[in-house]
Each structure stands twice: as C-alpha cells, then as structure tokens.
Design a protein around this motif. Structure first.
Motif, PDB file in Angstrom:
ATOM      1  N   PRO A 149       0.837  -1.213   0.000  1.00 56.56           N
ATOM      2  CA  PRO A 149       0.000   0.000   0.000  1.00 56.56           C
ATOM      3  C   PRO A 149       0.866   1.255   0.000  1.00 56.56           C
ATOM      4  O   PRO A 149       1.769   1.407   0.822  1.00 56.56           O
ATOM      5  CB  PRO A 149      -0.800  -0.119   1.305  1.00 56.56           C
ATOM      6  CG  PRO A 149       0.036  -1.000   2.175  1.00 56.56           C
ATOM      7  CD  PRO A 149       0.758  -1.951   1.278  1.00 56.56           C
ATOM      8  N   VAL A 150       0.602   2.132  -0.937  1.00 55.44           N
ATOM      9  CA  VAL A 150       1.325   3.398  -1.078  1.00 55.44           C
ATOM     10  C   VAL A 150       0.334   4.531  -0.885  1.00 55.44           C
ATOM     11  O   VAL A 150      -0.774   4.502  -1.439  1.00 55.44           O
ATOM     12  CB  VAL A 150       1.993   3.492  -2.467  1.00 55.44           C
ATOM     13  CG1 VAL A 150       2.605   4.872  -2.694  1.00 55.44           C
ATOM     14  CG2 VAL A 150       3.059   2.407  -2.616  1.00 55.44           C
ATOM     15  N   LEU A 151       0.736   5.536  -0.114  1.00 60.58           N
ATOM     16  CA  LEU A 151      -0.127   6.698   0.139  1.00 60.58           C
ATOM     17  C   LEU A 151      -0.104   7.593  -1.093  1.00 60.58           C
ATOM     18  O   LEU A 151       0.699   8.495  -1.222  1.00 60.58           O
ATOM     19  CB  LEU A 151       0.368   7.446   1.373  1.00 60.58           C
ATOM     20  CG  LEU A 151      -0.332   8.743   1.765  1.00 60.58           C
ATOM     21  CD1 LEU A 151      -1.836   8.597   1.787  1.00 60.58           C
ATOM     22  CD2 LEU A 151       0.187   9.235   3.100  1.00 60.58           C
ATOM     23  N   ALA A 152      -1.014   7.331  -2.017  1.00 61.23           N
ATOM     24  CA  ALA A 152      -0.995   7.976  -3.325  1.00 61.23           C
ATOM     25  C   ALA A 152      -1.625   9.357  -3.316  1.00 61.23           C
ATOM     26  O   ALA A 152      -1.263  10.216  -4.135  1.00 61.23           O
ATOM     27  CB  ALA A 152      -1.720   7.092  -4.348  1.00 61.23           C
ATOM     28  N   ALA A 153      -2.582   9.610  -2.408  1.00 65.51           N
ATOM     29  CA  ALA A 153      -3.324  10.874  -2.434  1.00 65.51           C
ATOM     30  C   ALA A 153      -4.012  11.080  -1.097  1.00 65.51           C
ATOM     31  O   ALA A 153      -4.199  10.135  -0.328  1.00 65.51           O
ATOM     32  CB  ALA A 153      -4.352  10.861  -3.570  1.00 65.51           C
ATOM     33  N   THR A 154      -4.402  12.336  -0.838  1.00 64.52           N
ATOM     34  CA  THR A 154      -5.130  12.663   0.383  1.00 64.52           C
ATOM     35  C   THR A 154      -6.528  13.165   0.049  1.00 64.52           C
ATOM     36  O   THR A 154      -6.724  13.918  -0.903  1.00 64.52           O
ATOM     37  CB  THR A 154      -4.398  13.738   1.207  1.00 64.52           C
ATOM     38  OG1 THR A 154      -4.117  14.864   0.377  1.00 64.52           O
ATOM     39  CG2 THR A 154      -3.100  13.205   1.769  1.00 64.52           C
ATOM     40  N   THR A 155      -7.500  12.761   0.848  1.00 70.23           N
ATOM     41  CA  THR A 155      -8.885  13.173   0.645  1.00 70.23           C
ATOM     42  C   THR A 155      -9.024  14.683   0.814  1.00 70.23           C
ATOM     43  O   THR A 155      -8.551  15.259   1.793  1.00 70.23           O
ATOM     44  CB  THR A 155      -9.793  12.459   1.655  1.00 70.23           C
ATOM     45  OG1 THR A 155      -9.756  11.055   1.400  1.00 70.23           O
ATOM     46  CG2 THR A 155     -11.223  12.960   1.560  1.00 70.23           C
ATOM     47  N   ILE A 156      -9.701  15.305  -0.152  1.00 67.81           N
ATOM     48  CA  ILE A 156      -9.935  16.751  -0.094  1.00 67.81           C
ATOM     49  C   ILE A 156     -11.422  17.079  -0.200  1.00 67.81           C
ATOM     50  O   ILE A 156     -11.972  17.808   0.606  1.00 67.81           O
ATOM     51  CB  ILE A 156      -9.168  17.484  -1.215  1.00 67.81           C
ATOM     52  CG1 ILE A 156      -7.659  17.253  -1.078  1.00 67.81           C
ATOM     53  CG2 ILE A 156      -9.500  18.987  -1.196  1.00 67.81           C
ATOM     54  CD1 ILE A 156      -7.045  17.795   0.195  1.00 67.81           C
ATOM     55  N   THR A 157     -12.105  16.537  -1.198  1.00 68.02           N
ATOM     56  CA  THR A 157     -13.495  16.935  -1.421  1.00 68.02           C
ATOM     57  C   THR A 157     -14.265  15.802  -2.079  1.00 68.02           C
ATOM     58  O   THR A 157     -13.741  14.702  -2.286  1.00 68.02           O
ATOM     59  CB  THR A 157     -13.553  18.224  -2.255  1.00 68.02           C
ATOM     60  OG1 THR A 157     -14.893  18.707  -2.296  1.00 68.02           O
ATOM     61  CG2 THR A 157     -13.042  18.006  -3.658  1.00 68.02           C
ATOM     62  N   GLY A 158     -15.523  16.073  -2.405  1.00 71.49           N
ATOM     63  CA  GLY A 158     -16.376  15.073  -3.030  1.00 71.49           C
ATOM     64  C   GLY A 158     -17.800  15.571  -3.090  1.00 71.49           C
ATOM     65  O   GLY A 158     -18.070  16.748  -2.847  1.00 71.49           O
ATOM     66  N   ASP A 159     -18.732  14.672  -3.410  1.00 72.03           N
ATOM     67  CA  ASP A 159     -20.135  15.075  -3.465  1.00 72.03           C
ATOM     68  C   ASP A 159     -20.677  15.234  -2.052  1.00 72.03           C
ATOM     69  O   ASP A 159     -20.277  14.521  -1.122  1.00 72.03           O
ATOM     70  CB  ASP A 159     -20.948  14.044  -4.239  1.00 72.03           C
ATOM     71  CG  ASP A 159     -20.945  12.673  -3.577  1.00 72.03           C
ATOM     72  OD1 ASP A 159     -22.010  12.248  -3.087  1.00 72.03           O
ATOM     73  OD2 ASP A 159     -19.867  12.046  -3.527  1.00 72.03           O
ATOM     74  N   GLY A 160     -21.601  16.182  -1.877  1.00 71.76           N
ATOM     75  CA  GLY A 160     -22.109  16.524  -0.558  1.00 71.76           C
ATOM     76  C   GLY A 160     -22.710  15.378   0.227  1.00 71.76           C
ATOM     77  O   GLY A 160     -22.435  15.229   1.419  1.00 71.76           O
ATOM     78  N   PRO A 161     -23.534  14.517  -0.378  1.00 74.05           N
ATOM     79  CA  PRO A 161     -24.122  13.409   0.385  1.00 74.05           C
ATOM     80  C   PRO A 161     -23.145  12.274   0.687  1.00 74.05           C
ATOM     81  O   PRO A 161     -23.467  11.372   1.443  1.00 74.05           O
ATOM     82  CB  PRO A 161     -25.248  12.915  -0.534  1.00 74.05           C
ATOM     83  CG  PRO A 161     -25.515  14.040  -1.465  1.00 74.05           C
ATOM     84  CD  PRO A 161     -24.196  14.713  -1.675  1.00 74.05           C
ATOM     85  N   CYS A 162     -21.956  12.291   0.071  1.00 78.92           N
ATOM     86  CA  CYS A 162     -20.920  11.260   0.291  1.00 78.92           C
ATOM     87  C   CYS A 162     -21.344   9.902  -0.249  1.00 78.92           C
ATOM     88  O   CYS A 162     -21.197   8.871   0.424  1.00 78.92           O
ATOM     89  CB  CYS A 162     -20.561  11.144   1.767  1.00 78.92           C
ATOM     90  SG  CYS A 162     -20.086  12.700   2.552  1.00 78.92           S
ATOM     91  N   TYR A 163     -21.824   9.871  -1.492  1.00 78.58           N
ATOM     92  CA  TYR A 163     -22.236   8.622  -2.112  1.00 78.58           C
ATOM     93  C   TYR A 163     -21.465   8.280  -3.382  1.00 78.58           C
ATOM     94  O   TYR A 163     -21.455   7.122  -3.789  1.00 78.58           O
ATOM     95  CB  TYR A 163     -23.722   8.679  -2.501  1.00 78.58           C
ATOM     96  CG  TYR A 163     -24.680   8.393  -1.390  1.00 78.58           C
ATOM     97  CD1 TYR A 163     -24.841   7.103  -0.890  1.00 78.58           C
ATOM     98  CD2 TYR A 163     -25.451   9.405  -0.839  1.00 78.58           C
ATOM     99  CE1 TYR A 163     -25.721   6.840   0.133  1.00 78.58           C
ATOM    100  CE2 TYR A 163     -26.346   9.152   0.191  1.00 78.58           C
ATOM    101  CZ  TYR A 163     -26.483   7.864   0.667  1.00 78.58           C
ATOM    102  OH  TYR A 163     -27.363   7.607   1.682  1.00 78.58           O
ATOM    103  N   ALA A 164     -20.830   9.270  -4.028  1.00 76.47           N
ATOM    104  CA  ALA A 164     -20.381   9.033  -5.394  1.00 76.47           C
ATOM    105  C   ALA A 164     -18.872   9.072  -5.595  1.00 76.47           C
ATOM    106  O   ALA A 164     -18.280   8.100  -6.065  1.00 76.47           O
ATOM    107  CB  ALA A 164     -21.056  10.043  -6.342  1.00 76.47           C
TER     108      ALA A 164
END
Length: 290
Positions: free
Chosen positions: A252-267
């Motif tokens: 496992p390599v830390l490829a990216a960090t979570t920043i944003t997404g869709d508001g309901p957190c489904y997609a």
C-alpha cells in the motif's frame, strides 16, 4: 471539510467540487470496516477559543484525518489547518477510537479542553502550504503537523506510510490505474441520512477503511468512485487530509489525500495527488521522498 463545519454547508454547496473545493469527511457505512491495523492513520484534534475570553481554549474536538509519513510528520489537508482563531492548537491522535477517548477525557478533565487534548494526542506545529488556496488546477491543499517524535513513539507504535515516487500514477496509465486496488481511511462521518430536519451525517471519530475504484486522473487530482453497487465504500466529512492508498508492487502506497467530493458522500472522492510536483515540493523539507 472539517467535521465541525458540515452543518454550515448545504448539499448544493458541497457539490461544488473543484471551483470552490469543499472538504470531504468521513468513511461511510456501506462496504466499510474498522481499521485497527492502519496505525499510521490518525485524527487531527484542535483546541480553540469560542467565547469572549481568549486567554484559555474552551473547545476541543477532532476535526480531520491524516497520516504519519515519518516519525514526526503528520500529513493532512491545508483546509484543516486554516481559518481558525489565532489561539488554535493542534494535536495528533493515533487512537483507533478518538471520539471515545475525547469523551473519557472530558469526564476526567471537565472544563479543561487543553488537558482533554493532551490526554488523547500529542501537540504539534502546523505548516500549511504558503500558496493555499490556489487555483482549482492545483489548490495546494496540503499541510503537515510537525510533532515531537519521542512523545509520539512513547504513546503509539506504527510504521510510517510509504509515499509514491514522482509521477507514479502517470506511469501506471489508464489500464494500470483501473486494475489497481484502492482504499481510503479516516475518522469521518457517514453518508447522508434523511430525517425530519433534513440530511444529517451520523458517526465519526473511529478509524475506518473502505475500498474504492479508479475514476479519473489529472494534474493534481485523482478521482475515486465510492459507488456501493460496485463494492466500494468512500470518504465523507472529517476524512479530509486522510489517506487514499494504492497497492503498488504488492504494497500500500499513500498515493493521495482526501480533499473533497459530493455533498451526500455517495459518489466520488476527490483526492490530492502526492506524486505530483506541487505536493512533492511542499513535502521535501519535512520528509525524505522516494
């Protein structure tokens, strides 16, 4: 976004993914499991003043997620370390259940947020990318918390996450990215639940993980699908700054960090690439890069 700020945002605002980056948060409930083995993944805890007496902090809470990338460096998102009162103090906790730890500390040290924070975490110094917030093509949404290594080692045992080599995701190409196993981890809340008062995001404060699948790649971002029918889980409020792992060469390599997404957190989870030049230039003074 930080876990504490989600109530101020509407679902419509959360859907504005890149023009105005809306921080993401927690691991949702579907296809997700606890992650006690991911001991390098931690929670960012903050104390700050919220009344007319700035001499002492009166609030404490976990606000984001992140990852230890060496013995004294905790990687998170810039939007997690900015727009706070001047007296904000940051702590890092690698506990599996930070919310329960804070609840217990609140009972042990009532009315003393600083003592509560010290009970669950180690205090550090935030270093935020000086060019944050940048353009949508590269928002520079990256920060680190520098910690006293001896204090961290005295409390927790962990192996720092492996960072990617320069351009590693580009080198994989579309076929390689699609066939790569992806996962996300963090302390965030769950996907939206409809109720009499509107949508809420329950849960949060416990380290969780979930599988993802590749969607798209550009200069600074990797987009990862969180759709349940494909067996995916995903990130939500409070997962900002947390890791998105890609299994490369069996590790496992830390490829990216979570920043944003869709508001309901489904997609979709929109994550900041760590193999890109901007992220590597920021990280190079703090951690040895491959």
């Amino acid at each position: 976004m930080t876990a504490l700020r989600i109530t101020a945002l509407t679902a419509a605002a959360c859907a504005t993914v890149l023009a105005v980056a809306v921080p993401s948060s927690a691991i949702n409930s579907y296809n997700a499991t606890p992650a006690p083995e991911r001991t390098e993944v931690g929670a960012l805890v903050a104390t700050w003043d919220n009344d007319d007496d700035p001499s002492t902090p009166d609030r404490v809470d976990w606000v984001c997620s992140g990852t230890m990338v060496d013995a004294d460096t905790f990687l998170t998102a810039a939007h997690c370390t900015t727009d706070w009162p001047d007296d904000v103090r940051f702590y890092v906790s690698l506990d599996q259940d930070v919310q329960s730890a804070l609840d217990a500390a609140g009972k042990k040290y009532p009315g003393d947020p600083a003592a509560q924070a010290r009970a669950v975490g180690v205090q550090g110094v935030a270093h935020t990318h000086p060019d944050y917030p940048g353009p949508s093509s590269d928002p520079h949404d990256i920060a680190v918390i520098q910690l006293p290594a001896a204090q961290v080692a005295a409390r927790w045992s962990f192996t720092p996450a492996t960072l990617p080599a320069a351009g590693r995701l580009d080198a994989l190409g579309p076929q390689g990215l699609n066939s790569t196993d992806w996962s996300v981890a963090g302390y965030g809340t769950q996907e939206a639940v409809n109720g009499p008062g509107g949508q809420t995001h329950p849960g949060g404060g416990v380290r969780m993980k979930a599988p993802l699948s590749f969607d798209a790649l550009n200069k600074s971002w990797v987009r990862l699908a969180m759709t349940a029918p494909q067996g995916n889980g995903g990130a939500c409020y409070g997962d900002s700054g947390g890791p998105n792992f890609a299994v490369l060469d069996g590790k496992p390599v830390l490829a990216a960090t979570t920043i944003t997404g869709d508001g309901p957190c489904y997609a979709t989870n929109v994550a900041y690439r760590l193999d890109a030049p901007g992220a590597r230039a920021f990280l190079s003074p703090f951690v040895r890069l491959p």
